[in-house]
Design an enzyme around this catalytic site. Structure first.
Site, PDB file in Angstrom:
ATOM      1  N   ARG A   1       0.827  -1.216   0.000  1.00  0.00           N
ATOM      2  CA  ARG A   1       0.000   0.000   0.000  1.00  0.00           C
ATOM      3  C   ARG A   1       0.863   1.270   0.000  1.00  0.00           C
ATOM      4  O   ARG A   1       0.589   2.220   0.702  1.00  0.00           O
ATOM      5  CB  ARG A   1      -0.912   0.029   1.220  1.00  0.00           C
ATOM      6  CG  ARG A   1      -1.810  -1.170   1.404  1.00  0.00           C
ATOM      7  CD  ARG A   1      -2.970  -1.168   0.432  1.00  0.00           C
ATOM      8  NE  ARG A   1      -3.933  -2.207   0.722  1.00  0.00           N
ATOM      9  CZ  ARG A   1      -3.913  -3.427   0.180  1.00  0.00           C
ATOM     10  NH1 ARG A   1      -2.949  -3.771  -0.648  1.00  0.00           N
ATOM     11  NH2 ARG A   1      -4.840  -4.305   0.486  1.00  0.00           N
ATOM     12  N   CYS A   2       1.891   1.257  -0.801  1.00  0.00           N
ATOM     13  CA  CYS A   2       2.880   2.339  -0.826  1.00  0.00           C
ATOM     14  C   CYS A   2       2.856   3.011  -2.194  1.00  0.00           C
ATOM     15  O   CYS A   2       2.503   2.399  -3.198  1.00  0.00           O
ATOM     16  CB  CYS A   2       4.261   1.730  -0.559  1.00  0.00           C
ATOM     17  SG  CYS A   2       5.653   2.865  -0.669  1.00  0.00           S
ATOM     18  N   GLY A   3       3.266   4.259  -2.238  1.00  0.00           N
ATOM     19  CA  GLY A   3       3.383   4.960  -3.505  1.00  0.00           C
ATOM     20  C   GLY A   3       4.394   4.311  -4.434  1.00  0.00           C
ATOM     21  O   GLY A   3       4.345   4.519  -5.647  1.00  0.00           O
ATOM     22  N   PHE A   4       5.297   3.519  -3.891  1.00  0.00           N
ATOM     23  CA  PHE A   4       6.308   2.832  -4.698  1.00  0.00           C
ATOM     24  C   PHE A   4       5.929   1.378  -5.002  1.00  0.00           C
ATOM     25  O   PHE A   4       6.715   0.648  -5.597  1.00  0.00           O
ATOM     26  CB  PHE A   4       7.673   2.869  -3.992  1.00  0.00           C
ATOM     27  CG  PHE A   4       8.201   4.260  -3.825  1.00  0.00           C
ATOM     28  CD1 PHE A   4       8.707   4.966  -4.910  1.00  0.00           C
ATOM     29  CD2 PHE A   4       8.187   4.880  -2.591  1.00  0.00           C
ATOM     30  CE1 PHE A   4       9.188   6.259  -4.767  1.00  0.00           C
ATOM     31  CE2 PHE A   4       8.664   6.175  -2.432  1.00  0.00           C
ATOM     32  CZ  PHE A   4       9.162   6.864  -3.528  1.00  0.00           C
ATOM     33  N   THR A   5       4.734   0.956  -4.616  1.00  0.00           N
ATOM     34  CA  THR A   5       4.314  -0.429  -4.813  1.00  0.00           C
ATOM     35  C   THR A   5       4.408  -0.850  -6.277  1.00  0.00           C
ATOM     36  O   THR A   5       4.698  -2.009  -6.576  1.00  0.00           O
ATOM     37  CB  THR A   5       2.880  -0.646  -4.261  1.00  0.00           C
ATOM     38  OG1 THR A   5       2.902  -0.395  -2.850  1.00  0.00           O
ATOM     39  CG2 THR A   5       2.383  -2.056  -4.502  1.00  0.00           C
TER      40      THR A   5
END
Length: 163
Positions: free
Chosen positions: A35-39
């Site tokens: 659930r990360c912007g870098f996922t």
């Protein structure tokens, strides 16, 4: 001085995995989160893995919930998410802590110059990457902003595969 090969970690099902099993392989060790912007880097990591998996190269993913609780999934939910959404086939291990006093021994080694002999580099966020040579020695690291397919990453992998 020890190496990555001196450590064991937990597989997603909780069984122990000796990293000595990766002797002779170049490794990219990455802390991940769903659930990360870098996922979206899961797709980039998988592309890298597909390009190099037949050349003594492995990617080891370690889900982590220490950065704004961006990995709420557990166990097989994590591998299912990675597979269904990003086609991930590289190894995903059990969720771990990668910083602070609760960091697993592998990440303490990766993060501290006093242990790895190379540099201090504690993950600042998800998708921090460590490049490890065939002998289990940490050779470089890449911050979360560095795409796994960046020219400098591929060039370094090529260099250590050739040794």
């Amino acid at each position: 001085m020890s190496s990555v090969h001196n450590f064991s970690v937990n597989e997603i099902d909780g069984t122990k995995k000796d990293l000595a099993d990766y002797k002779g392989k170049v490794l990219l060790i990455v802390n991940t989160a769903s659930r990360c912007g870098f996922t979206k880097q899961f797709a980039d990591l998988e592309k890298l893995y597909q390009d190099y998996k037949d050349k003594d190269f492995e990617i080891l993913g370690f889900p982590c919930n220490q950065f704004k609780q961006q990995e709420p999934l557990k166990g097989n939910e994590i591998t299912e998410f990675c597979s269904v959404n990003y086609g991930v086939t590289f190894k995903i291990f059990d969720k771990v802590d990668v910083k602070g006093e609760t960091a697993i021994p592998l990440y303490q080694y990766l993060s501290k110059k006093s242990l790895n002999g190379k540099f201090n580099s504690t993950p600042l966020w998800n998708f921090h990457k460590y490049l490890v040579d065939k002998n289990g020695n940490v050779q470089d690291y890449y911050l979360m902003l560095t795409n796994p397919n960046a020219k400098k990453v591929r060039k370094a992998i090529d260099k250590f595969l050739a040794l």
